[in-house]
Design a protein around this motif. Sequence first.
Motif, PDB file in Angstrom:
ATOM      1  N   ARG A   1      -3.916 -63.295  37.800  1.00  0.00           N
ATOM      2  CA  ARG A   1      -2.489 -63.314  37.644  1.00  0.00           C
ATOM      3  C   ARG A   1      -2.141 -63.701  36.135  1.00  0.00           C
ATOM      4  O   ARG A   1      -2.745 -64.463  35.463  1.00  0.00           O
ATOM      5  N   TYR A   2      -1.088 -63.260  35.574  1.00  0.00           N
ATOM      6  CA  TYR A   2      -0.697 -63.603  34.294  1.00  0.00           C
ATOM      7  C   TYR A   2      -0.191 -65.031  34.321  1.00  0.00           C
ATOM      8  O   TYR A   2       0.591 -65.531  35.023  1.00  0.00           O
ATOM      9  N   SER A   3      -0.755 -65.767  33.372  1.00  0.00           N
ATOM     10  CA  SER A   3      -0.361 -67.219  33.290  1.00  0.00           C
ATOM     11  C   SER A   3       0.432 -67.522  32.343  1.00  0.00           C
ATOM     12  O   SER A   3       0.529 -68.497  31.736  1.00  0.00           O
TER      13      SER A   3
ATOM     14  N   GLU B   1       2.864 -63.234  44.690  1.00  0.00           N
ATOM     15  CA  GLU B   1       3.875 -63.912  43.870  1.00  0.00           C
ATOM     16  C   GLU B   1       3.698 -63.676  42.058  1.00  0.00           C
ATOM     17  O   GLU B   1       2.296 -63.378  41.807  1.00  0.00           O
ATOM     18  N   GLY B   2       4.342 -63.849  41.443  1.00  0.00           N
ATOM     19  CA  GLY B   2       4.143 -63.719  39.911  1.00  0.00           C
ATOM     20  C   GLY B   2       4.002 -62.454  39.334  1.00  0.00           C
ATOM     21  O   GLY B   2       4.699 -61.375  40.011  1.00  0.00           O
ATOM     22  N   PHE B   3       3.302 -62.564  38.241  1.00  0.00           N
ATOM     23  CA  PHE B   3       3.178 -61.143  37.336  1.00  0.00           C
ATOM     24  C   PHE B   3       1.543 -61.021  37.396  1.00  0.00           C
ATOM     25  O   PHE B   3       0.858 -61.957  37.139  1.00  0.00           O
ATOM     26  N   LYS B   4       1.233 -59.614  36.936  1.00  0.00           N
ATOM     27  CA  LYS B   4       0.051 -59.127  36.376  1.00  0.00           C
ATOM     28  C   LYS B   4       0.369 -58.449  35.121  1.00  0.00           C
ATOM     29  O   LYS B   4       1.563 -58.105  34.686  1.00  0.00           O
ATOM     30  N   LEU B   5      -0.920 -58.270  34.367  1.00  0.00           N
ATOM     31  CA  LEU B   5      -0.898 -57.155  33.235  1.00  0.00           C
ATOM     32  C   LEU B   5      -1.169 -55.982  33.631  1.00  0.00           C
ATOM     33  O   LEU B   5      -2.319 -55.757  34.169  1.00  0.00           O
ATOM     34  N   ALA B   6      -0.688 -54.775  32.992  1.00  0.00           N
ATOM     35  CA  ALA B   6      -1.152 -53.464  33.138  1.00  0.00           C
ATOM     36  C   ALA B   6      -1.010 -52.779  32.097  1.00  0.00           C
ATOM     37  O   ALA B   6      -0.191 -53.223  31.129  1.00  0.00           O
ATOM     38  N   PRO B   7      -1.752 -51.763  31.675  1.00  0.00           N
ATOM     39  CA  PRO B   7      -1.795 -50.931  30.593  1.00  0.00           C
ATOM     40  C   PRO B   7      -0.368 -50.465  30.356  1.00  0.00           C
ATOM     41  O   PRO B   7       0.373 -49.853  31.400  1.00  0.00           O
ATOM     42  N   ASP B   8      -0.040 -50.476  28.955  1.00  0.00           N
ATOM     43  CA  ASP B   8       1.303 -50.047  28.711  1.00  0.00           C
ATOM     44  C   ASP B   8       1.212 -48.627  28.017  1.00  0.00           C
ATOM     45  O   ASP B   8       0.611 -48.522  26.980  1.00  0.00           O
TER      46      ASP B   8
ATOM     47  N   TYR C   1      -1.229 -54.026  26.541  1.00  0.00           N
ATOM     48  CA  TYR C   1      -0.792 -54.222  28.034  1.00  0.00           C
ATOM     49  C   TYR C   1       0.481 -54.614  28.155  1.00  0.00           C
ATOM     50  O   TYR C   1       1.381 -54.946  27.014  1.00  0.00           O
ATOM     51  N   GLY C   2       1.256 -54.734  29.432  1.00  0.00           N
ATOM     52  CA  GLY C   2       2.510 -55.220  29.591  1.00  0.00           C
ATOM     53  C   GLY C   2       2.463 -56.059  30.796  1.00  0.00           C
ATOM     54  O   GLY C   2       1.489 -55.805  31.814  1.00  0.00           O
ATOM     55  N   LYS C   3       3.717 -56.832  31.005  1.00  0.00           N
ATOM     56  CA  LYS C   3       3.894 -57.615  32.303  1.00  0.00           C
ATOM     57  C   LYS C   3       4.603 -56.697  33.371  1.00  0.00           C
ATOM     58  O   LYS C   3       5.595 -56.161  33.113  1.00  0.00           O
TER      59      LYS C   3
END
Length: 528
Positions: A160-162, A179-186, A170-172
């Motif tokens: 998870r994005y901390s 819960e929360g966010f992860k990063l994925a290719p932008d 990458y983007g959020k």
Amino acid sequence: MNQLRALSAIRLSVRTDETTSPGRQRAANSNEAARRGAVIVGEAEDLDVSATKTTPFNRPELGAWLARPDDFDMIIWWRMDRAVRSMADMAELGRWAKDHGKLLVFAEGPGGAPLELDMRTVSPVSELIMMMLAFSAQMEALAIKERVTGAMAALRTQGRYSGGLVPYGYGKVKNPDGEGFKLAPDPEAVKVLSGIIRDVLDGQSLTAVAMALNEAGTLVPRDYQAVKAGREPGGMRAGRRHDRFKWTAGTLSKVLRSPALMGHRIHNGKPVRDRDGKEVLIGEPVLTREEFNILQDHMGTLTPQKNRTRKDTQAMLLGVAKCRGCGGNLYLSKRAGGSDYNCRATARGERCQAPAGIRADWLEKYVEEEFLVRLGHFQMTKVITHKGYDPTPELREVQEEMRALLAVKGSLGGSRAAEAIWTEEVAALGRRLDALESTPRTEARTEVVETGETYASYWARHDAAGRRQLLLDAGARATVAKGRSGGGAERLKGPDPERLAFTIGAHQDPEAAALEAVEEEERQAHLD
């Protein structure tokens, strides 16, 4: 009685666009000064400044005020933790206040009531209270650090994005697994990255690529992330906004060398690993490990001596056109009505016995015709290197991480939470070591594949810079001899063919190679 002069001190560890704490602190300090009948003569505002990492004396604004103790009588903080978070810093601040006879005031002390430490006279009670509060602030700081460290470690191992800087490419996004966010290719950043990597692997220098990005108005990573977050590009220097940042060779090198391109989560310069010791991914990788290794191998060849060919010139034949008199390059120079390629031996401090000079349009047309006649109908090829996989480098990295981790065991301070995290990380690295030690090494190999494009089509769709690179890659060379005096006929009919010669060097002429093969077969048949 003279009115007391107060200094309002404000501090915040991390500032964001949503920060409201400075305003609350300022209001609390102002109210406390008014309650005491004091006048605020100045403000020391230190934002993005940690009390754990800095003493009051080395903070930018507060430190400057403490060096001028005659300008005020008291310092007002909102709370104790805005001033210090360690007993040592509090002791140093107390000694300073005692030496200069100052009041240290906290608008909200224990229980919410104002607290005053009067250091104008020797008061053992004030000193005792000061150290007790400092001890409490230090313990709170340690507890916060332990909680944050444990929470961040848990988030990172879950993928998870901390928080913190988002790697370029990458983007959020919302975490699809909870819960929360992860990063994925932008997609937009990946498109830019792909172009950068293609140009670099095609032989362009980092400086040339950076220049092209700046000319195209492409935002650098920090400005791109700012725009994605709804903020203005650019930043602050010495309190003043400056223009947006520019791409440089250094910026490109940092982006292209980051393991984040493989989707690896990086923390303090090292990959974050899961319970099995494998790298935690921040998202779908932009490059595979094989592609990343190829890029790193190429990056390792880039030195100040390489990639010296200028990419900002429109001279199609720079590095291709040579003077027959001295062997040096011919350089493009403008003149009224056109341009010429000329020998500049004198600029190198040399003397050419027969310096060549020729109209640029004549020479470029000659080279184009000769090149396309010889190679135009052939398919272009490229060499693809398959690096295979050798676990040795990663094995060494993991071994170094293990050594470093084992070395800090004695500095955990007895914290059970810290020891549990440490034990888990050691176990994860151990499992990764076992996996790497059992992974076989695969050999590297290369293959030559056709690109699906002919030299002629590539030539047609590229500008002068692209054609120059194609000529250089093919080892093309056009030598020009000095023209005869007068040259009236040449001016009317074009260049004398005897002055010009064209060769294909580094990449052998395919047609010539085919003829040589036929001749060799006929020779062998005759011998038989």
